[in-house]
Enzyme design. Structure first.
Site, mmCIF file in Angstrom:
data_model
loop_
_atom_site.group_PDB
_atom_site.id
_atom_site.type_symbol
_atom_site.label_atom_id
_atom_site.label_comp_id
_atom_site.label_asym_id
_atom_site.label_seq_id
_atom_site.Cartn_x
_atom_site.Cartn_y
_atom_site.Cartn_z
ATOM 1 N N GLN A 85 -26.747 103.576 14.994
ATOM 2 C CA GLN A 85 -26.680 104.947 14.313
ATOM 3 C C GLN A 85 -25.555 105.969 15.234
ATOM 4 O O GLN A 85 -25.098 106.841 14.939
ATOM 5 C CB GLN A 85 -28.121 105.626 14.060
ATOM 6 C CG GLN A 85 -29.077 105.869 15.287
ATOM 7 C CD GLN A 85 -28.724 106.903 16.229
ATOM 8 O OE1 GLN A 85 -27.959 107.920 15.985
ATOM 9 N NE2 GLN A 85 -28.967 106.945 17.601
ATOM 10 N N LEU A 87 -39.102 101.158 13.642
ATOM 11 C CA LEU A 87 -38.075 102.002 13.963
ATOM 12 C C LEU A 87 -38.069 102.597 15.708
ATOM 13 O O LEU A 87 -37.066 103.008 16.233
ATOM 14 C CB LEU A 87 -38.063 103.439 13.704
ATOM 15 C CG LEU A 87 -37.038 103.356 11.973
ATOM 16 C CD1 LEU A 87 -37.323 102.087 11.188
ATOM 17 C CD2 LEU A 87 -37.342 104.581 11.205
ATOM 18 N N LYS A 114 -34.716 117.537 13.817
ATOM 19 C CA LYS A 114 -33.616 117.482 12.699
ATOM 20 C C LYS A 114 -33.706 118.211 11.595
ATOM 21 O O LYS A 114 -32.713 118.418 10.787
ATOM 22 C CB LYS A 114 -34.134 115.823 12.212
ATOM 23 C CG LYS A 114 -33.675 114.931 13.396
ATOM 24 C CD LYS A 114 -33.837 113.386 12.888
ATOM 25 C CE LYS A 114 -33.708 112.564 14.011
ATOM 26 N NZ LYS A 114 -34.013 111.143 13.697
ATOM 27 N N ARG A 124 -49.364 109.237 6.144
ATOM 28 C CA ARG A 124 -50.664 109.650 6.424
ATOM 29 C C ARG A 124 -50.851 110.753 5.429
ATOM 30 O O ARG A 124 -51.855 111.105 5.016
ATOM 31 C CB ARG A 124 -50.580 110.046 7.890
ATOM 32 C CG ARG A 124 -51.925 110.699 8.332
ATOM 33 C CD ARG A 124 -52.044 110.848 9.764
ATOM 34 N NE ARG A 124 -50.539 111.946 10.006
ATOM 35 C CZ ARG A 124 -50.401 112.256 11.396
ATOM 36 N NH1 ARG A 124 -51.341 111.757 12.415
ATOM 37 N NH2 ARG A 124 -49.520 113.164 11.741
ATOM 38 N N PRO A 176 -50.118 112.364 2.061
ATOM 39 C CA PRO A 176 -49.554 111.676 1.082
ATOM 40 C C PRO A 176 -48.666 112.474 0.421
ATOM 41 O O PRO A 176 -47.597 112.039 -0.131
ATOM 42 C CB PRO A 176 -50.857 111.263 0.143
ATOM 43 C CG PRO A 176 -51.889 112.203 0.754
ATOM 44 C CD PRO A 176 -51.766 112.297 2.203
ATOM 45 N N GLU A 177 -48.739 113.807 0.397
ATOM 46 C CA GLU A 177 -47.661 114.828 -0.214
ATOM 47 C C GLU A 177 -46.244 114.591 0.273
ATOM 48 O O GLU A 177 -45.415 114.891 -0.544
ATOM 49 C CB GLU A 177 -48.189 116.213 -0.035
ATOM 50 C CG GLU A 177 -49.368 116.520 -0.680
ATOM 51 C CD GLU A 177 -50.733 116.314 0.247
ATOM 52 O OE1 GLU A 177 -50.568 115.979 1.220
ATOM 53 O OE2 GLU A 177 -51.629 116.434 -0.453
ATOM 54 N N GLY A 225 -44.433 105.965 6.594
ATOM 55 C CA GLY A 225 -43.922 107.356 7.021
ATOM 56 C C GLY A 225 -42.864 107.961 6.111
ATOM 57 O O GLY A 225 -42.433 107.134 5.242
ATOM 58 N N ALA A 226 -43.004 109.326 6.137
ATOM 59 C CA ALA A 226 -42.078 110.098 5.407
ATOM 60 C C ALA A 226 -41.427 111.266 6.270
ATOM 61 O O ALA A 226 -41.445 112.150 5.648
ATOM 62 C CB ALA A 226 -42.949 110.476 4.174
ATOM 63 N N ASP A 257 -29.147 107.604 10.618
ATOM 64 C CA ASP A 257 -30.293 106.841 10.854
ATOM 65 C C ASP A 257 -30.575 105.586 9.975
ATOM 66 O O ASP A 257 -30.530 104.390 10.411
ATOM 67 C CB ASP A 257 -31.750 107.362 10.869
ATOM 68 C CG ASP A 257 -32.137 108.497 12.033
ATOM 69 O OD1 ASP A 257 -31.405 108.184 13.199
ATOM 70 O OD2 ASP A 257 -32.653 109.289 12.164
HETATM 71 P P1 NDP Z 1 -41.185 112.680 12.370
HETATM 72 O O1 NDP Z 1 -41.968 113.634 13.268
HETATM 73 O O2 NDP Z 1 -40.129 113.444 11.384
HETATM 74 O O3 NDP Z 1 -42.180 112.044 11.366
HETATM 75 C C1 NDP Z 1 -43.323 111.465 12.036
HETATM 76 C C2 NDP Z 1 -43.967 110.377 10.863
HETATM 77 O O4 NDP Z 1 -45.232 109.737 11.619
HETATM 78 C C3 NDP Z 1 -44.699 111.097 9.759
HETATM 79 O O5 NDP Z 1 -44.496 110.272 8.643
HETATM 80 C C4 NDP Z 1 -46.081 111.287 10.264
HETATM 81 O O6 NDP Z 1 -47.028 111.295 9.270
HETATM 82 C C5 NDP Z 1 -46.217 109.852 10.915
HETATM 83 N N1 NDP Z 1 -47.155 109.601 11.739
HETATM 84 C C6 NDP Z 1 -47.257 110.572 13.070
HETATM 85 N N2 NDP Z 1 -48.638 109.998 13.746
HETATM 86 C C7 NDP Z 1 -49.197 109.221 12.812
HETATM 87 C C8 NDP Z 1 -50.555 108.528 12.888
HETATM 88 N N3 NDP Z 1 -51.239 108.537 13.977
HETATM 89 N N4 NDP Z 1 -50.713 107.636 11.994
HETATM 90 C C9 NDP Z 1 -49.971 107.340 10.854
HETATM 91 N N5 NDP Z 1 -48.793 108.167 10.767
HETATM 92 C C10 NDP Z 1 -48.269 109.069 11.606
HETATM 93 O O7 NDP Z 1 -40.502 111.401 13.269
HETATM 94 P P2 NDP Z 1 -39.140 110.827 12.770
HETATM 95 O O8 NDP Z 1 -39.296 110.422 11.385
HETATM 96 O O9 NDP Z 1 -37.960 111.324 13.092
HETATM 97 O O10 NDP Z 1 -39.208 109.338 13.544
HETATM 98 C C11 NDP Z 1 -40.344 108.553 13.555
HETATM 99 C C12 NDP Z 1 -40.434 107.640 14.568
HETATM 100 O O11 NDP Z 1 -38.994 106.575 14.384
HETATM 101 C C13 NDP Z 1 -40.239 108.259 16.213
HETATM 102 O O12 NDP Z 1 -40.912 107.662 16.872
HETATM 103 C C14 NDP Z 1 -38.906 108.025 16.402
HETATM 104 O O13 NDP Z 1 -38.688 107.878 17.979
HETATM 105 C C15 NDP Z 1 -38.375 106.799 15.697
HETATM 106 N N6 NDP Z 1 -36.847 106.782 15.436
HETATM 107 C C16 NDP Z 1 -36.168 105.835 16.097
HETATM 108 C C17 NDP Z 1 -35.026 106.014 15.633
HETATM 109 C C18 NDP Z 1 -33.824 104.614 16.219
HETATM 110 O O14 NDP Z 1 -32.930 104.930 16.427
HETATM 111 N N7 NDP Z 1 -34.399 103.700 16.669
HETATM 112 C C19 NDP Z 1 -34.285 106.947 14.755
HETATM 113 C C20 NDP Z 1 -34.944 107.695 14.390
HETATM 114 C C21 NDP Z 1 -36.444 107.798 14.712
HETATM 115 P P3 NDP Z 1 -47.485 112.986 8.779
HETATM 116 O O15 NDP Z 1 -46.559 113.194 7.724
HETATM 117 O O16 NDP Z 1 -48.592 112.693 8.228
HETATM 118 O O17 NDP Z 1 -47.348 113.555 9.967
#
Ligand code: NDP
Length: 280
Positions: free
Chosen positions: A248, A217, A66, A152, A154-155, A127-128, A102
């Site tokens: 979406q 999500l 993305k 996870r 924080p930044e 999540g961010a 989304d």
């Molecule tokens: P990204 O890879 O962009 O972000 C992943 C997020 O998950 C980050 O905030 C990351 O934190 C956090 N994370 C990953 N592992 C852990 C963990 N073990 N503990 C805590 N936090 C964790 O993914 P997306 O934002 O694109 O997607 C997030 C989820 O949402 C996915 O599983 C995706 O499939 C789902 N999704 C569903 C959609 C729908 O239409 N239903 C649409 C879009 C997404 P950090 O920054 O610290 O790495």
């Protein structure tokens, strides 16, 4: 050359998008060529270029592409610019226009399908990542009172909140301080933590009040851990990401074909095959 459509991601084989878009196209009597194309972030620019050369008119983009897709667009919707990531590409002449659907997909699922009034709610966003960056502004636009973002790393939560620029309504906090944040009417899991089969959500019960709706999500196996916590915490409602997925997709479809399909029959069909995590 007849127009082509596709979803790009890695992995992509299990994506429901081709099925959803085919169902929308049948409904509208449109002949549609929509496929799933696997691509790594490194190979995505070349894959998208060759797709455009072969008639590519529109594309969906999923993890982990993305942000890469955002960098390959020349123009954006304002919500995509704010998110810094796109899930929908529209070919305009010789360039790509990017949007993120989304956030609006989630809000439509919650308000229209689940009939939740989001106005005035205090919301916790876990999540961010790319989807959280799309979801956060959409929730604020829907009239929530306050958004607390916890990540996870924080930044990234700080960056998201800074990009939103509403210091009184959107703030970031540390994951370790969850216990001190009070309770929320809506808790949204926008992390991918549940994709790890061993994952367990151990969130404080103090986050939940008698009104709390828990939203993941994710759907299917990836939603099991968070929704199991929500059930154990006696959340009033639980919602997974299946409805958001369909909404979406409908917003992407509408941009490409200038008609919004009826999402209800497509959602009902997918729901029949994908029980809400924990349900029989
Ligand atoms: P990204 O890879 O962009 O972000 C992943 C997020 O998950 C980050 O905030 C990351 O934190 C956090 N994370 C990953 N592992 C852990 C963990 N073990 N503990 C805590 N936090 C964790 O993914 P997306 O934002 O694109 O997607 C997030 C989820 O949402 C996915 O599983 C995706 O499939 C789902 N999704 C569903 C959609 C729908 O239409 N239903 C649409 C879009 C997404 P950090 O920054 O610290 O790495």
């Amino acid at each position: 050359m007849s127009p082509r459509y596709a979803v790009f991601g890695q992995p992509i084989a299990h994506s429901l998008s081709p099925h959803i878009h085919a169902a929308f196209a049948r409904q509208e009597g449109i002949e549609l060529d929509y496929t799933a194309i696997e691509s790594s972030p490194e190979g995505f620019a070349a894959a998208l270029e060759s797709f455009a050369a072969s008639g590519g008119a529109g594309a969906n983009v999923t993890a982990p592409l993305k942000e890469t897709a955002f960098a390959l667009c020349k123009t954006f919707t304002s919500r995509a610019k704010l998110a810094g990531s796109v899930n929908t590409l529209l070919r305009k002449g010789d360039y790509w226009h990017g949007d993120t659907t989304d956030g609006v997909g989630l809000v439509r699922d919650l308000t229209d399908r689940h009939e939740l009034d989001l106005r005035g709610r205090r919301v916790l966003l876990l999540g961010a990542g790319g989807s959280a960056r799309s979801v956060a502004p959409a929730l604020l636009d829907a009239g929530i009172r306050e958004l607390v973002v916890v990540n996870r790393t924080p930044e990234r939560a700080d960056e998201l909140v800074d990009a939103i620029g509403e210091p009184g309504r959107a703030l970031s906090r540390y994951w370790d301080d969850l216990r001190d944040l009070g309770d929320f009417e809506l808790i949204v899991n926008a992390t991918s933590a549940g994709r790890d089969r061993e994952a367990k959500f151990e969130l404080p019960l103090s986050l939940v009040n008698t009104m709390t709706t828990a939203v993941d999500l994710n759907y299917g196996d990836a939603a099991v851990a968070f929704l199991a916590w929500a059930r154990a915490a006696s959340c009033r409602n639980m919602v997974d990401g299946l409805g958001m997925l369909v909404e979406q997709a409908a917003s992407s479809f509408q941009q490409w074909h200038e008609v919004r399909p009826d999402t209800d029959p497509v959602y009902a069909e997918l729901r029949a095959k994908n029980a809400l995590a924990g349900e029989e």
